[in-house]
Design an enzyme around this catalytic site. Structure first.
Site, PDB file in Angstrom:
ATOM      1  N   ASN A  32      29.906   0.923  36.855  1.00 55.94           N
ATOM      2  CA  ASN A  32      28.609   1.617  36.743  1.00 55.94           C
ATOM      3  C   ASN A  32      27.741   1.402  37.981  1.00 55.94           C
ATOM      4  OD1 ASN A  32      27.775  -1.011  36.440  1.00 55.94           O
ATOM      5  ND2 ASN A  32      26.656  -0.701  34.531  1.00 55.94           N
ATOM      6  N   ASN A  35      26.178  -3.476  40.442  1.00 52.79           N
ATOM      7  CA  ASN A  35      26.207  -4.500  41.497  1.00 52.79           C
ATOM      8  C   ASN A  35      27.230  -4.149  42.580  1.00 52.79           C
ATOM      9  OD1 ASN A  35      25.140  -6.903  42.567  1.00 52.79           O
ATOM     10  ND2 ASN A  35      26.910  -8.064  41.844  1.00 52.79           N
ATOM     11  N   SER A 124      36.251 -17.920  34.133  1.00 50.73           N
ATOM     12  CA  SER A 124      35.643 -18.707  35.208  1.00 50.73           C
ATOM     13  C   SER A 124      35.857 -20.191  34.948  1.00 50.73           C
ATOM     14  CB  SER A 124      34.145 -18.410  35.224  1.00 50.73           C
ATOM     15  OG  SER A 124      33.479 -19.334  36.039  1.00 50.73           O
ATOM     16  N   TYR A 149      25.544 -17.069  30.968  1.00 48.13           N
ATOM     17  CA  TYR A 149      26.664 -16.434  31.677  1.00 48.13           C
ATOM     18  C   TYR A 149      27.982 -17.108  31.285  1.00 48.13           C
ATOM     19  CZ  TYR A 149      30.062 -15.746  35.383  1.00 48.13           C
ATOM     20  OH  TYR A 149      31.234 -15.499  36.058  1.00 48.13           O
ATOM     21  N   LYS A 153      31.604 -15.888  29.059  1.00 49.66           N
ATOM     22  CA  LYS A 153      33.018 -16.051  29.439  1.00 49.66           C
ATOM     23  C   LYS A 153      33.769 -16.751  28.312  1.00 49.66           C
ATOM     24  CE  LYS A 153      32.732 -14.032  33.338  1.00 49.66           C
ATOM     25  NZ  LYS A 153      33.279 -12.685  33.422  1.00 49.66           N
ATOM     26  N   PHE A 178      38.083 -20.285  40.361  1.00 51.26           N
ATOM     27  CA  PHE A 178      37.202 -21.291  40.953  1.00 51.26           C
ATOM     28  C   PHE A 178      36.257 -20.533  41.904  1.00 51.26           C
ATOM     29  CE2 PHE A 178      38.341 -25.210  38.916  1.00 51.26           C
ATOM     30  CZ  PHE A 178      39.292 -24.705  38.063  1.00 51.26           C
ATOM     31  N   LEU A 200      26.843 -20.495  47.724  1.00 52.43           N
ATOM     32  CA  LEU A 200      26.799 -21.244  48.972  1.00 52.43           C
ATOM     33  C   LEU A 200      27.235 -20.433  50.199  1.00 52.43           C
ATOM     34  CD1 LEU A 200      26.368 -23.959  50.404  1.00 52.43           C
ATOM     35  CD2 LEU A 200      28.769 -24.485  49.933  1.00 52.43           C
ATOM     36  N   ASP A 295      24.034 -27.740  37.890  1.00 50.91           N
ATOM     37  CA  ASP A 295      25.218 -27.965  38.742  1.00 50.91           C
ATOM     38  C   ASP A 295      26.008 -29.176  38.272  1.00 50.91           C
ATOM     39  OD1 ASP A 295      24.965 -25.869  40.469  1.00 50.91           O
ATOM     40  OD2 ASP A 295      24.106 -27.024  42.123  1.00 50.91           O
TER      41      ASP A 295
HETATM   42  P1  NAD Z   1      30.672  -8.184  41.216  1.00 46.13           P
HETATM   43  O1  NAD Z   1      29.303  -8.126  40.656  1.00 46.13           O
HETATM   44  O2  NAD Z   1      30.857  -8.008  42.673  1.00 46.13           O
HETATM   45  O3  NAD Z   1      31.619  -7.134  40.466  1.00 46.13           O
HETATM   46  C1  NAD Z   1      31.427  -6.769  39.109  1.00 46.13           C
HETATM   47  C2  NAD Z   1      31.455  -5.254  39.049  1.00 46.13           C
HETATM   48  O4  NAD Z   1      31.274  -4.854  37.682  1.00 46.13           O
HETATM   49  C3  NAD Z   1      30.332  -4.614  39.859  1.00 46.13           C
HETATM   50  O5  NAD Z   1      30.862  -3.624  40.698  1.00 46.13           O
HETATM   51  C4  NAD Z   1      29.403  -4.024  38.794  1.00 46.13           C
HETATM   52  O6  NAD Z   1      28.774  -2.850  39.254  1.00 46.13           O
HETATM   53  C5  NAD Z   1      30.351  -3.777  37.640  1.00 46.13           C
HETATM   54  N1  NAD Z   1      29.740  -3.812  36.319  1.00 46.13           N
HETATM   55  C6  NAD Z   1      28.916  -4.758  35.804  1.00 46.13           C
HETATM   56  N2  NAD Z   1      28.569  -4.423  34.547  1.00 46.13           N
HETATM   57  C7  NAD Z   1      29.179  -3.244  34.268  1.00 46.13           C
HETATM   58  C8  NAD Z   1      29.185  -2.376  33.137  1.00 46.13           C
HETATM   59  N3  NAD Z   1      28.485  -2.648  32.030  1.00 46.13           N
HETATM   60  N4  NAD Z   1      29.937  -1.254  33.187  1.00 46.13           N
HETATM   61  C9  NAD Z   1      30.654  -0.952  34.297  1.00 46.13           C
HETATM   62  N5  NAD Z   1      30.662  -1.713  35.402  1.00 46.13           N
HETATM   63  C10 NAD Z   1      29.922  -2.851  35.381  1.00 46.13           C
HETATM   64  O7  NAD Z   1      31.312  -9.586  40.740  1.00 46.13           O
HETATM   65  P2  NAD Z   1      32.662 -10.278  41.182  1.00 46.13           P
HETATM   66  O8  NAD Z   1      32.312 -11.485  41.954  1.00 46.13           O
HETATM   67  O9  NAD Z   1      33.583  -9.267  41.727  1.00 46.13           O
HETATM   68  O10 NAD Z   1      33.159 -10.773  39.762  1.00 46.13           O
HETATM   69  C11 NAD Z   1      34.059 -10.020  38.969  1.00 46.13           C
HETATM   70  C12 NAD Z   1      34.249 -10.736  37.656  1.00 46.13           C
HETATM   71  O11 NAD Z   1      34.702 -12.058  37.890  1.00 46.13           O
HETATM   72  C13 NAD Z   1      32.968 -10.871  36.841  1.00 46.13           C
HETATM   73  O12 NAD Z   1      33.287 -10.704  35.465  1.00 46.13           O
HETATM   74  C14 NAD Z   1      32.528 -12.277  37.110  1.00 46.13           C
HETATM   75  O13 NAD Z   1      31.778 -12.801  36.056  1.00 46.13           O
HETATM   76  C15 NAD Z   1      33.865 -12.994  37.252  1.00 46.13           C
HETATM   77  N6  NAD Z   1      33.792 -14.220  38.046  1.00 46.13           N
HETATM   78  C16 NAD Z   1      33.252 -14.194  39.292  1.00 46.13           C
HETATM   79  C17 NAD Z   1      33.169 -15.371  40.033  1.00 46.13           C
HETATM   80  C18 NAD Z   1      32.544 -15.389  41.404  1.00 46.13           C
HETATM   81  O14 NAD Z   1      32.198 -16.480  41.881  1.00 46.13           O
HETATM   82  N7  NAD Z   1      32.410 -14.252  42.092  1.00 46.13           N
HETATM   83  C19 NAD Z   1      33.647 -16.575  39.504  1.00 46.13           C
HETATM   84  C20 NAD Z   1      34.204 -16.558  38.237  1.00 46.13           C
HETATM   85  C21 NAD Z   1      34.274 -15.371  37.507  1.00 46.13           C
HETATM   86  N1  UFG Z   2      24.704 -24.804  47.014  1.00 44.49           N
HETATM   87  C1  UFG Z   2      23.795 -25.277  47.935  1.00 44.49           C
HETATM   88  N2  UFG Z   2      22.954 -24.381  48.499  1.00 44.49           N
HETATM   89  C2  UFG Z   2      22.950 -23.058  48.184  1.00 44.49           C
HETATM   90  C3  UFG Z   2      23.890 -22.582  47.237  1.00 44.49           C
HETATM   91  C4  UFG Z   2      24.749 -23.494  46.664  1.00 44.49           C
HETATM   92  O1  UFG Z   2      23.749 -26.465  48.233  1.00 44.49           O
HETATM   93  O2  UFG Z   2      22.138 -22.305  48.723  1.00 44.49           O
HETATM   94  C5  UFG Z   2      25.638 -25.755  46.411  1.00 44.49           C
HETATM   95  C6  UFG Z   2      25.494 -25.806  44.895  1.00 44.49           C
HETATM   96  O3  UFG Z   2      24.474 -26.686  44.527  1.00 44.49           O
HETATM   97  C7  UFG Z   2      26.906 -26.242  44.483  1.00 44.49           C
HETATM   98  C8  UFG Z   2      27.807 -25.630  45.559  1.00 44.49           C
HETATM   99  O4  UFG Z   2      26.956 -25.332  46.660  1.00 44.49           O
HETATM  100  O5  UFG Z   2      27.002 -27.628  44.566  1.00 44.49           O
HETATM  101  C9  UFG Z   2      28.481 -24.337  45.105  1.00 44.49           C
HETATM  102  O6  UFG Z   2      27.496 -23.474  44.568  1.00 44.49           O
HETATM  103  P1  UFG Z   2      27.767 -21.918  44.288  1.00 44.49           P
HETATM  104  O7  UFG Z   2      26.487 -21.348  43.759  1.00 44.49           O
HETATM  105  O8  UFG Z   2      28.355 -21.288  45.492  1.00 44.49           O
HETATM  106  O9  UFG Z   2      28.911 -21.939  43.186  1.00 44.49           O
HETATM  107  P2  UFG Z   2      28.966 -22.599  41.750  1.00 44.49           P
HETATM  108  O10 UFG Z   2      30.108 -23.578  41.773  1.00 44.49           O
HETATM  109  O11 UFG Z   2      27.651 -23.099  41.306  1.00 44.49           O
HETATM  110  O12 UFG Z   2      29.326 -21.356  40.808  1.00 44.49           O
HETATM  111  C10 UFG Z   2      30.269 -20.354  41.180  1.00 44.49           C
HETATM  112  C11 UFG Z   2      29.851 -19.024  40.564  1.00 44.49           C
HETATM  113  C12 UFG Z   2      29.976 -19.071  39.070  1.00 44.49           C
HETATM  114  C13 UFG Z   2      31.353 -19.474  38.709  1.00 44.49           C
HETATM  115  C14 UFG Z   2      31.735 -20.774  39.351  1.00 44.49           C
HETATM  116  C15 UFG Z   2      33.181 -21.063  39.089  1.00 44.49           C
HETATM  117  O13 UFG Z   2      28.514 -18.734  40.906  1.00 44.49           O
HETATM  118  O14 UFG Z   2      29.730 -17.799  38.543  1.00 44.49           O
HETATM  119  O15 UFG Z   2      31.547 -20.699  40.753  1.00 44.49           O
HETATM  120  O16 UFG Z   2      33.500 -22.337  39.500  1.00 44.49           O
HETATM  121  F1  UFG Z   2      31.425 -19.602  37.382  1.00 44.49           F
END
Ligand code: NAD
Ligand code: UFG
Length: 334
Positions: A32, A35, A124, A149, A153, A178, A200, A295
């Site tokens: 959609n 993002n 996640s 969030y 999951k 991860f 980060l 965290d």
């Molecule tokens: P992203 O936001 O880049 O991609 C998600 C996509 O889903 C976007 O393009 C958004 O427009 C679309 N979307 C959201 N809600 C929707 C809806 N209701 N209908 C249709 N489309 C929709 O995120 P990403 O980093 O690519 O993550 C993909 C998936 O992996 C997510 O479910 C996220 O929670 C999960 N995930 C991401 C991370 C991370 O660190 N990036 C870590 C663990 C899990």
């Molecule tokens: N951090 C900083 N400064 C920043 C951003 C992050 O010091 O500006 C630190 C955080 O405190 C943490 C580490 O960097 O210690 C990683 O932080 P991220 O926000 O990059 O990642 P997280 O591990 O908190 O979470 C990410 C995704 C979640 C996902 C998870 C899976 O945001 O959605 O990884 O392990 F679930």
């Protein structure tokens, strides 16, 4: 195979689409654009030189989504669509439960109704919470999450686990990611969030290109070698390849599996800063700040199951992750 990719224009979805198309699967993307940007679709076509069917549909819209299931016969679904900002989920829990849980329930209902038996879900590492010892093993199950969030999951994992008990022909892979970082080598796909990044590496990237003055390092009093928190950063290309292996595994094996996708190596915040400096040849200024709420100290994967079931191993190290992130940022500075 014909694969429905929800959220296929997002960060992880778009890189996965490249791997699927390069391995002769065909994809239909539903997104959609909440993002992501439509230009990603053009870039996917440039990279793969293939046609891609795309539909701008919200997975909450059952009627529109069903039209897609009527139009195509899917072999598998890879379900990425979801909202992912941890902080926002604390402020707007209902938005997250509605989008990530109700939207998924629509999708699963349609999968069952239209006999799609193979589902790969984006879970996640956050579902482990702070309850277990590293490395996190799949058999640990679900821990205590600190935010809505993470709960969405966990709920998806529970729904799919229960569903798999009702249909012995169903095949589900729950992928616990991860920390994905980096970008496509083409520099046409990557992660460049609008505004101030939460994560980060996108934040460091914006410091590197001088869009932000310095990095806030959240906490240097953890019980780690340099006092900063440790995560398992995985290159987005490796993560995308993991999806290819997971969906191919799903069609060959019935039942449900939880599989970590990580490198098994922990990297501290300050180690990541150094790696980015080395890759970009730019000094990254930072200031130590108090710990960020919610965290955990250390998080990295046990990778044995991914190796055993999927023959999955990562290829890229953190320097390459930083280099690809930086190259993408430079190319995409507006
Ligand atoms: P992203 O936001 O880049 O991609 C998600 C996509 O889903 C976007 O393009 C958004 O427009 C679309 N979307 C959201 N809600 C929707 C809806 N209701 N209908 C249709 N489309 C929709 O995120 P990403 O980093 O690519 O993550 C993909 C998936 O992996 C997510 O479910 C996220 O929670 C999960 N995930 C991401 C991370 C991370 O660190 N990036 C870590 C663990 C899990
Ligand atoms: N951090 C900083 N400064 C920043 C951003 C992050 O010091 O500006 C630190 C955080 O405190 C943490 C580490 O960097 O210690 C990683 O932080 P991220 O926000 O990059 O990642 P997280 O591990 O908190 O979470 C990410 C995704 C979640 C996902 C998870 C899976 O945001 O959605 O990884 O392990 F679930």
């Amino acid at each position: 195979m014909k694969i429905l990719v929800t959220g296929g224009l997002g960060y992880i979805g778009s890189h996965t689409v490249v791997e699927l198309l390069n391995n002769n699967h065909s994809v239909v993307i539903v997104d959609n654009l909440i993002n992501s940007k439509i230009e990603v679709l053009d870039n996917l076509k440039i990279i793969t030189k293939k046609e891609i069917d795309f539909y701008q549909i919200d997975i909450l819209n059952f009627i529109e989504l069903e039209k897609i299931f009527k139009k195509y016969k899917f072999d598998a679904i890879i379900h990425f669509a979801g909202l992912k900002a941890v902080g926002e989920s604390c402020d707007k829990p209902l938005l997250y439960y509605e989008n990530n849980v109700s939207g998924s329930i629509n999708l699963y209902n349609l999968a069952i109704k239209h006999n799609v038996k193979n589902i790969v879900f984006s879970s996640s590492a956050t579902v482990y919470g702070d309850d277990f010892k590293v490395p996190f093993k799949e058999e640990y199950g679900l821990g205590t999450c600190t935010n809505p969030y993470g709960e969405t999951k966990k709920i998806n994992e529970i729904i799919l686990t229960d569903l798999s008990k009702t249909d012995k022909d169903l095949s589900v892979v729950l992928l616990r990611y991860f920390n994905p970082v980096g970008a496509s080598k083409t520099q046409l796909l990557g992660e460049n969030p609008n505004g101030i990044p939460n994560n980060l590496v996108p934040y460091i990237a914006k410091v590197a290109i001088k869009e932000l003055p310095y990095l806030n390092v959240y906490g240097n009093d953890y019980n780690t070698p340099d006092g900063t928190a440790i995560r398992d950063y995985i290159h987005i290309i490796d993560l995308a390849k993991g999806h290819l292996k997971a969906v191919e595994y799903a069609v060959k094996n019935k039942g449900i599996e939880v599989i970590n996708l990580g490198t098994g190596k922990g990297t501290s915040v300050l180690e990541m800063v150094k790696a980015y400096e080395k890759a970009s040849n730019i000094k990254i200024d930072y200031k130590i700040q108090p710990r960020r709420k919610g965290d955990i100290e250390t998080c990295f994967a046990d990778t044995a199951k991914a190796k055993k079931l999927l023959n999955f191993e990562t290829e890229y190290d953190i320097e390459e992750m930083c280099l690809d992130s930086y190259n993408y940022m430079i190319k995409n500075i507006k």
